[in-house]
Scaffold this motif. Structure first.
Motif, PDB file in Angstrom:
ATOM      1  N   GLU A   1      68.170  43.086 -15.774  1.00 55.26           N
ATOM      2  CA  GLU A   1      69.193  44.034 -15.311  1.00 55.26           C
ATOM      3  C   GLU A   1      69.705  44.867 -16.494  1.00 55.26           C
ATOM      4  N   GLU A   2      69.929  44.197 -17.626  1.00 51.83           N
ATOM      5  CA  GLU A   2      70.407  44.906 -18.818  1.00 51.83           C
ATOM      6  C   GLU A   2      69.348  45.881 -19.323  1.00 51.83           C
TER       7      GLU A   2
ATOM      8  N   ASP B   1      69.354  48.882 -16.984  1.00 47.51           N
ATOM      9  CA  ASP B   1      70.532  49.728 -17.251  1.00 47.51           C
ATOM     10  C   ASP B   1      70.340  50.538 -18.530  1.00 47.51           C
ATOM     11  N   THR B   2      69.799  49.864 -19.558  1.00 46.18           N
ATOM     12  CA  THR B   2      69.584  50.550 -20.840  1.00 46.18           C
ATOM     13  C   THR B   2      68.600  51.698 -20.663  1.00 46.18           C
TER      14      THR B   2
ATOM     15  N   ASP C   1      70.262  54.543 -19.012  1.00 41.03           N
ATOM     16  CA  ASP C   1      71.241  55.193 -19.898  1.00 41.03           C
ATOM     17  C   ASP C   1      70.579  56.011 -21.004  1.00 41.03           C
TER      18      ASP C   1
END
Lengths: 163, 160
Positions: free
Chosen positions: A52-53, A56-57, A60
């Motif tokens: 998930e991280e 997201d990264t 972004d």
């Protein structure tokens, strides 16, 4: 007290005879299997957080200058390759934290403490970069990641966690 | 290159690396600094932009960080609008999240150097990174190793 342990294979189900074990040892095996399943479940959860991280990264950092200092964008291939590397390391080592570099790569980072950590950077091509700190020693290098996790990476991770 | 007429950076001087994106911060509540080593990687140039903050009050240090963020935000907004895309008035991509602070001596202790580079006033570059080899990943691994060393010697001060 004794326990009955019944073995059912996950594959080739038509070609087995059930095995019933009734002993204290069977209870031990059952406990170990339960423990392993719980551990695998926890690992999936932790790796789920890492994925998930990572996602997201990627979202972004997929535009040019995402850091305000002219960073290169993270491209789709870098995301897919990092995801592949992450999935191949699942259950072998603790889950990493994910980020990006101004080079347009995604990074996975394993941190035992501030003086023991390893960063792996994955971009669009087969080469991946790594750098690590082991106390006063610093390591760095480049490895090829096509399908299997490069030996250099597993070596450094094993050193980080099990040495 | 040293800026002519500007005093060189002394060992004891604190330097600020302004953080304009949350992507450079750990999002969990881990012990230690929330600043990621990636924030110290100099790409695409081989100079890392910092500000010399010796003698400044906290308000001045923050004001400079907010100024840097607002300049980057304006540049970004104009670029997007220039491409004919929408950029809502209330949208902000870059803001001052805080700063990594490091003493010049610590930068030098890992084999890098700090040189004044003005304008803007008080600006400096961390230089002497390993020469680029033409192999992107090789260069990245070298820079990551230095970035990890810098991060270990820095501390993070979050925006209020």
């Amino acid at each position: 007290m004794t326990t009955t342990l019944m073995y059912r294979p996950l594959f080739n189900r038509n070609d087995y005879s059930p095995s019933y074990a009734t002993s204290n040892e069977a209870q031990g095996v059952l406990d170990q299997i339960r423990e392993w399943l719980e551990s695998a479940s926890r690992a999936r959860t932790l790796y789920g957080q890492a994925l998930e991280e990572l996602t997201d990264t990627f979202l972004d950092c997929r535009k040019e200058d995402w850091d305000g200092y002219n960073a290169l964008p993270v491209e789709d291939d870098a995301f897919l390759r990092t995801k592949a590397l992450l999935s191949r390391l699942m259950n072998r080592f603790p889950a990493p934290t994910a980020s990006a570099t101004p080079h347009g790569s995604l990074t996975l980072e394993w941190i035992v403490n501030p003086r023991r950590r390893l960063m792996v950077s994955v971009g669009n091509d087969e080469q991946i970069a790594y750098a690590g700190v082991f106390g006063t020693e610093t390591v760095q290098g480049v490895a090829n990641f096509v399908r299997d996790v490069p030996q250099e990476i597993t070596h450094q991770l094993a050193r980080l966690y099990y040495a | 290159m040293t800026t002519e007429g500007v005093e060189s950076v002394r060992d004891h001087e604190p330097l600020a690396r302004y953080i304009l994106t949350a992507s450079f911060l750990y999002k969990d509540n881990r012990a230690g600094t929330p600043l990621r080593p990636n924030s110290w990687i100099p790409h695409p140039s081989v100079e890392l932009s910092v500000f010399r903050i010796e003698g400044w009050q906290e308000e001045q240090v923050i004001a400079q960080g907010e100024k840097v963020a607002s300049e980057r935000e304006a540049k970004h907004r104009n670029k997007i609008l220039g491409e004919g895309k929408e950029y809502p008035e209330d949208k902000t991509t870059f803001r001052y999240h805080g700063r990594g602070e490091i003493i010049a001596r610590e930068v030098r202790s890992v084999g890098l150097e700090v040189l004044p580079k003005e304008p803007p006033p008080r600006h400096a570059d961390v230089v002497n990174w390993p020469p680029l080899t033409g192999n992107k990943k090789h260069d990245e691994s070298s820079q990551m190793a230095f970035a990890m060393k810098l991060n270990a010697k820095a501390h993070f001060i979050a925006a209020a």
